[in-house]
Design an enzyme around this catalytic site. Structure first.
Site, short mmCIF file in Angstrom:
data_model
loop_
_atom_site.label_atom_id
_atom_site.label_comp_id
_atom_site.label_asym_id
_atom_site.label_seq_id
_atom_site.Cartn_x
_atom_site.Cartn_y
_atom_site.Cartn_z
N ASP A 226 0.88 -1.16 0.00
CA ASP A 226 0.00 0.00 0.00
C ASP A 226 0.92 1.22 0.00
O ASP A 226 2.09 1.13 0.35
CB ASP A 226 -0.87 -0.05 1.26
CG ASP A 226 -1.68 1.22 1.43
OD1 ASP A 226 -2.21 1.72 0.42
OD2 ASP A 226 -1.74 1.72 2.58
N ASP A 228 0.01 5.08 0.92
CA ASP A 228 -0.15 6.05 2.01
C ASP A 228 -0.26 5.32 3.36
O ASP A 228 -1.14 4.48 3.56
CB ASP A 228 -1.38 6.92 1.75
CG ASP A 228 -1.25 7.66 0.41
OD1 ASP A 228 -0.18 8.23 0.16
OD2 ASP A 228 -2.20 7.62 -0.39
#
Ligand SMILES: [Mg+2]
Length: 397
Positions: A226, A228
């Protein structure tokens, strides 16, 4: 087979060889390609025009066509105004699976050198000429056919050059014979050697082996990240460099995964695009900055998937339920279709449950990352995987 087809376009398991070679180079952070063509240049130009869409990558592919065949050195001299200050050069009919980061690191360590040559260790030279090294420097080239009973180094056809070296290329001539020996004699050529996989499709037996070996060699575990909250601090809709800050240990974790021979992929929900806070071009621009900062520390991201959609997006084209938006697994599944991934040994790291759910739905193990350093979280997963760069970047045979 090569009577009417340039060698780099010969099919390997149904794809032109150059598709695979350029994909291998692009995943390591190269975004601009210049093909030096003479034979069947129109065909190369058609190939180049279609390539970015076919690979689904944001790369540019241009062609420099020689007015008359001028040899490898002449081709480079002819293209000199179109070269970057530092550029890689690859033979178009062979693949050496040596990480490009090792050449970048070697050139950075030897500011006086005009180039770095990737060398393949062999137990005997066979049909190849050999290369002599002292420390990290290439000192001499020996022609093929000489007595070479023992271990030796051969030129793998992969180089990183400073543009100044082009002044040493004659208008017509072979790089290997007319330019490299002089650079070596003047102490301007460094080398990195390794046992990495090498194949030359210009030889009939190797071409036959390439049909199954190349895809088998490219099958590797992947680290899905991922973005952020994992690669960078999640400050909410990060789209510009000034609001971007790496999470502790993130560049190191990415470089460690690269060096262990894993793909590194980013899968990120970017509803900020659907909400109109920033555009896809802003997203790509920031990803390019992240890639360049990773390259500077010896790491890279192999590929990226992002989902701009949201069920309540402000912008109508993005207002939908997408099977790419995590917790749905679409982005991961698309990467698994595109790359030869060893899914059973792959891992997803995310900071939210939706990341872990997306991974599970794609059959990938997931790990939640919410405190500490990313490289610490990754370390147990990489333990036992070979550190490919660690043994090869020193330049010693
Ligand atoms: Mg997140």
């Amino acid at each position: 087979m090569t009577a009417g087809t340039p060698k780099p376009l010969l099919p390997i398991a149904g794809r032109p060889f150059l598709d695979i070679l350029i994909e291998e180079i692009a995943r390591q952070g190269v975004r601009r390609f210049l093909l030096l063509a003479a034979f069947e240049a129109d065909r190369i130009a058609r190939f180049a025009a279609a390539l970015p869409d076919r690979l689904g990558r944001r790369i540019t592919v241009e062609v420099a066509t020689e007015p008359a065949p001028a040899g490898t050195g002449g081709a480079l001299a002819h293209a000199r105004d179109r070269l970057d200050p530092v550029f890689f050069l690859f033979n178009g009919d062979s693949w050496f699976d040596q990480p490009l980061a090792s050449l970048r690191a070697a050139l950075a360590r030897t500011p006086r050198a005009l180039g770095v040559l990737a060398l393949r260790r062999l137990s005997g030279a066979g049909r190849y000429g050999t290369v002599e090294m002292e420390g990290a420097s290439v000192t001499a080239f020996r022609p093929a056919g000489g007595p070479q009973p023992g271990p030796c180094l051969v030129n793998a056809g992969v180089y990183l050059f400073r543009r100044e070296m082009v002044s040493r290329c004659p208008a017509a001539g072979a790089l290997e014979h007319d330019t490299l020996p002089g650079l070596a004699a003047d102490g301007l050529l460094a080398g990195v050697s390794s046992d990495a996989y090498f194949i030359d499709i210009g030889v009939p037996e190797d071409y036959a082996r390439a049909q199954h070996e190349i895809e088998a060699r490219r099958r590797k575990p992947a680290l899905f990240l991922d973005r952020d909250g994992v690669i960078n601090e999640d400050r909410g809709y990060v789209a510009t460099r000034d609001r971007f800050a790496f999470m502790p240990g993130a560049p190191e974790a990415i470089r460690d995964a690269n060096e262990a021979g894993c793909y590194v992929f980013v899968v990120t929900n970017q509803a900020g695009i659907g909400h109109g806070y920033y555009g896809a071009a802003d997203f790509h621009r920031l990803m390019d900055v992240i890639q360049d900062e990773l390259l500077a520390v010896g790491g890279h991201i192999d590929d990226v998937r992002f989902c701009p959609d949201h069920p309540e997006a402000a912008l109508e084209p993005y207002r939908r339920q997408s099977d790419w938006r995590k917790p749905a697994p679409g982005m991961i599944l698309d990467l698994l279709r595109h790359w030869p991934v060893d899914a059973a040994n792959s891992l997803m790291i995310g900071d939210r449950l939706s990341d872990i759910e997306a991974a599970a739905a794609a059959g990938i193990r997931g790990v939640l990352f919410q405190t500490g350093r990313l490289d610490d979280v990754l370390r147990p997963f990489l333990a036992g995987r070979p550190a490919r760069l660690a043994g090869s970047a020193g330049g010693q045979p």
